[in-house]
Design a protein around this motif. Structure first.
Motif, PDB file in Angstrom:
ATOM      1  N   GLU A 149       0.820  -1.206   0.000  1.00 26.81           N
ATOM      2  CA  GLU A 149       0.000   0.000   0.000  1.00 26.81           C
ATOM      3  C   GLU A 149       0.859   1.263   0.000  1.00 26.81           C
ATOM      4  N   ASP A 150       2.024   1.209   0.650  1.00 24.19           N
ATOM      5  CA  ASP A 150       2.957   2.344   0.589  1.00 24.19           C
ATOM      6  C   ASP A 150       3.384   2.593  -0.852  1.00 24.19           C
ATOM      7  N   VAL A 151       3.707   1.505  -1.545  1.00 25.04           N
ATOM      8  CA  VAL A 151       4.169   1.637  -2.921  1.00 25.04           C
ATOM      9  C   VAL A 151       3.036   2.143  -3.819  1.00 25.04           C
ATOM     10  N   VAL A 152       1.817   1.632  -3.593  1.00 21.59           N
ATOM     11  CA  VAL A 152       0.657   2.112  -4.360  1.00 21.59           C
ATOM     12  C   VAL A 152       0.480   3.611  -4.156  1.00 21.59           C
ATOM     13  N   ASN A 153       0.545   4.063  -2.912  1.00 20.84           N
ATOM     14  CA  ASN A 153       0.354   5.481  -2.616  1.00 20.84           C
ATOM     15  C   ASN A 153       1.451   6.344  -3.234  1.00 20.84           C
ATOM     16  N   LEU A 154       2.687   5.831  -3.222  1.00 25.45           N
ATOM     17  CA  LEU A 154       3.783   6.569  -3.854  1.00 25.45           C
ATOM     18  C   LEU A 154       3.549   6.715  -5.352  1.00 25.45           C
ATOM     19  N   LYS A 155       3.073   5.644  -5.965  1.00 23.09           N
ATOM     20  CA  LYS A 155       2.802   5.688  -7.396  1.00 23.09           C
ATOM     21  C   LYS A 155       1.640   6.625  -7.709  1.00 23.09           C
ATOM     22  N   LEU A 156       0.622   6.614  -6.856  1.00 20.39           N
ATOM     23  CA  LEU A 156      -0.525   7.493  -7.066  1.00 20.39           C
ATOM     24  C   LEU A 156      -0.144   8.959  -6.931  1.00 20.39           C
ATOM     25  N   SER A 157       0.929   9.207  -6.167  1.00 22.60           N
ATOM     26  CA  SER A 157       1.394  10.585  -6.010  1.00 22.60           C
ATOM     27  C   SER A 157       2.317  11.003  -7.150  1.00 22.60           C
ATOM     28  N   GLN A 158       2.383  10.151  -8.174  1.00 24.66           N
ATOM     29  CA  GLN A 158       3.178  10.430  -9.372  1.00 24.66           C
ATOM     30  C   GLN A 158       4.678  10.392  -9.107  1.00 24.66           C
ATOM     31  N   ASP A 159       5.075   9.722  -8.041  1.00 27.81           N
ATOM     32  CA  ASP A 159       6.504   9.566  -7.772  1.00 27.81           C
ATOM     33  C   ASP A 159       6.979   8.314  -8.500  1.00 27.81           C
ATOM     34  N   ASN A 160       7.505   8.491  -9.686  1.00 23.35           N
ATOM     35  CA  ASN A 160       7.920   7.354 -10.508  1.00 23.35           C
ATOM     36  C   ASN A 160       9.417   7.067 -10.421  1.00 23.35           C
ATOM     37  N   SER A 161      10.051   7.663  -9.432  1.00 22.65           N
ATOM     38  CA  SER A 161      11.493   7.469  -9.297  1.00 22.65           C
ATOM     39  C   SER A 161      11.826   6.390  -8.266  1.00 22.65           C
ATOM     40  N   ILE A 162      10.855   5.567  -7.915  1.00 23.80           N
ATOM     41  CA  ILE A 162      11.055   4.548  -6.891  1.00 23.80           C
ATOM     42  C   ILE A 162      12.005   3.462  -7.397  1.00 23.80           C
ATOM     43  N   ASP A 163      13.034   3.169  -6.620  1.00 26.62           N
ATOM     44  CA  ASP A 163      13.937   2.060  -6.912  1.00 26.62           C
ATOM     45  C   ASP A 163      13.641   0.957  -5.902  1.00 26.62           C
ATOM     46  N   LEU A 164      12.874  -0.034  -6.341  1.00 23.81           N
ATOM     47  CA  LEU A 164      12.432  -1.082  -5.428  1.00 23.81           C
ATOM     48  C   LEU A 164      13.598  -1.810  -4.770  1.00 23.81           C
ATOM     49  N   LEU A 165      14.679  -1.987  -5.502  1.00 26.97           N
ATOM     50  CA  LEU A 165      15.805  -2.741  -4.967  1.00 26.97           C
ATOM     51  C   LEU A 165      16.476  -2.015  -3.802  1.00 26.97           C
ATOM     52  N   LYS A 166      16.260  -0.721  -3.688  1.00 28.32           N
ATOM     53  CA  LYS A 166      16.879   0.047  -2.610  1.00 28.32           C
ATOM     54  C   LYS A 166      15.967   0.234  -1.410  1.00 28.32           C
ATOM     55  N   ILE A 167      14.660   0.197  -1.632  1.00 24.38           N
ATOM     56  CA  ILE A 167      13.750   0.536  -0.538  1.00 24.38           C
ATOM     57  C   ILE A 167      13.076  -0.666   0.107  1.00 24.38           C
ATOM     58  N   LEU A 168      13.143  -1.831  -0.520  1.00 23.77           N
ATOM     59  CA  LEU A 168      12.497  -3.000   0.073  1.00 23.77           C
ATOM     60  C   LEU A 168      13.404  -3.656   1.102  1.00 23.77           C
ATOM     61  N   GLY A 169      12.800  -4.199   2.154  1.00 31.78           N
ATOM     62  CA  GLY A 169      13.552  -5.013   3.095  1.00 31.78           C
ATOM     63  C   GLY A 169      14.033  -6.279   2.416  1.00 31.78           C
ATOM     64  N   ARG A 170      15.185  -6.756   2.830  1.00 31.61           N
ATOM     65  CA  ARG A 170      15.712  -7.960   2.189  1.00 31.61           C
ATOM     66  C   ARG A 170      16.610  -8.746   3.118  1.00 31.61           C
ATOM     67  N   ILE A 171      16.792 -10.004   2.770  1.00 36.86           N
ATOM     68  CA  ILE A 171      17.785 -10.881   3.371  1.00 36.86           C
ATOM     69  C   ILE A 171      18.566 -11.484   2.212  1.00 36.86           C
ATOM     70  N   GLU A 172      19.846 -11.118   2.124  1.00 37.53           N
ATOM     71  CA  GLU A 172      20.641 -11.582   0.991  1.00 37.53           C
ATOM     72  C   GLU A 172      19.963 -11.164  -0.314  1.00 37.53           C
ATOM     73  N   ASN A 173      19.635 -12.125  -1.182  1.00 35.17           N
ATOM     74  CA  ASN A 173      19.017 -11.816  -2.461  1.00 35.17           C
ATOM     75  C   ASN A 173      17.505 -12.052  -2.465  1.00 35.17           C
ATOM     76  N   VAL A 174      16.896 -12.103  -1.267  1.00 34.82           N
ATOM     77  CA  VAL A 174      15.449 -12.253  -1.138  1.00 34.82           C
ATOM     78  C   VAL A 174      14.860 -10.952  -0.607  1.00 34.82           C
ATOM     79  N   TYR A 175      13.905 -10.405  -1.348  1.00 30.37           N
ATOM     80  CA  TYR A 175      13.264  -9.140  -0.987  1.00 30.37           C
ATOM     81  C   TYR A 175      11.828  -9.417  -0.548  1.00 30.37           C
ATOM     82  N   PHE A 176      11.280  -8.490   0.261  1.00 34.05           N
ATOM     83  CA  PHE A 176       9.976  -8.737   0.860  1.00 34.05           C
ATOM     84  C   PHE A 176       9.048  -7.542   0.715  1.00 34.05           C
ATOM     85  N   LEU A 177       7.765  -7.858   0.508  1.00 32.77           N
ATOM     86  CA  LEU A 177       6.740  -6.833   0.423  1.00 32.77           C
ATOM     87  C   LEU A 177       5.438  -7.429   0.949  1.00 32.77           C
TER      88      LEU A 177
END
Length: 266
Positions: free
Chosen positions: A63-91
């Protein structure tokens, strides 16, 4: 371009969430570390799946990502903002209601292509059945479905399978009763059916919040899980390490240590 796999069950209480947790950990033993996996929990609240990985609900959610997109913020880099363990990311999801999902379903759908561009495998833990609008959209847009089913003919006779997209059927809570896996294949004309045997150790470690250590044990459950992992990776044409072992890998040990140490961000 990655592949999207929804883990789904036509009926409730089949153990699909535990299965997906165990599957991701098993894949880490066989998948090249350069490959990226995204695990999404779409239970419309903070479900059990991410808690099993030790991730709490203050991390970024869908829902955070949806809201960011709705605010026209298209500069989101998912690989930098998502929580992760090694090469596994979570949402995950965070107490989302159906009204919000229905209103923003097109935005949810847009993420599928974006996820597939950023990750080699995208797993969705869906809601069982066909009553949820988000689950139905995910099933429709998935490349593959892993269908988790129970070994109960009365229930199986009533199930409406999603024909054509199942990469595998997983029989959970397996017991030496009719119908066995062979009969299930014949009765319902199913292919790629895997049996996960009963495991008292798995249940005990889950109840003690020590499920992460289960991979250290050599069990029939883990052996079958390794077979499923190998099958999925080969079906997706992803190269494996060639190791099919229940001995804990470095990543599994790090996963266990991470739970006591916190998140790892870039």
């Amino acid at each position: 371009m990655g592949e999207m796999i929804s883990v789904w069950s036509p009926a409730k209480k089949t153990g699909k969430t535990i299965f997906l947790y165990m599957l991701v950990n098993s894949l880490l033993k066989q998948l090249d570390s350069s490959r990226k996996i995204l695990v999404c929990c779409c239970n419309l609240n903070y479900g059990n799946l991410l808690k099993l990985f030790g991730i709490d609900d203050n991390e970024l959610n869908i829902e955070d990502v949806v809201n960011l997109k709705l605010s026209q913020d298209n500069s989101i880099d998912l690989l930098k903002i998502l929580g992760r363990i090694e090469n596994v990311y979570f949402l995950g999801s965070k107490k989302t209601n159906m009204s919000y999902v229905s209103r923003n379903l097109p935005e949810y759908a847009k993420f599928i292509d974006e996820f597939k561009q950023n990750f080699d495998i995208v797993f969705f833990d869906t809601i069982s059945g066909h009553e949820n609008i988000l689950t139905n959209m995910l099933l429709e847009n998935s490349d593959y479905i892993i269908n988790v089913i129970n070994q109960d003919k009365e229930i199986l006779d009533c199930l409406n399978f999603v024909a054509g997209k199942e990469i595998a059927f997983v029989v959970n809570a397996y017991r030496q009763i009719y119908p066995d896996v062979t009969e299930i294949k014949k009765l319902y004309n199913l292919h790629n059916v895997f049996m996960l045997p009963d495991s008292n150790e798995l249940l005990e470690m889950k109840n003690k919040n020590r499920l992460v250590a289960f991979h250290e044990y050599t069990t029939e459950y883990n052996k079958e899980l390794s077979r499923i992992s190998e099958f999925i990776l080969k079906s997706l044409n992803l190269e494996t390490t060639g190791r099919i072992s229940t001995t804990p890998s470095r990543k599994v040990r790090q996963l266990f240590n991470w739970i006591h140490g916190g998140f790892n961000h870039d």
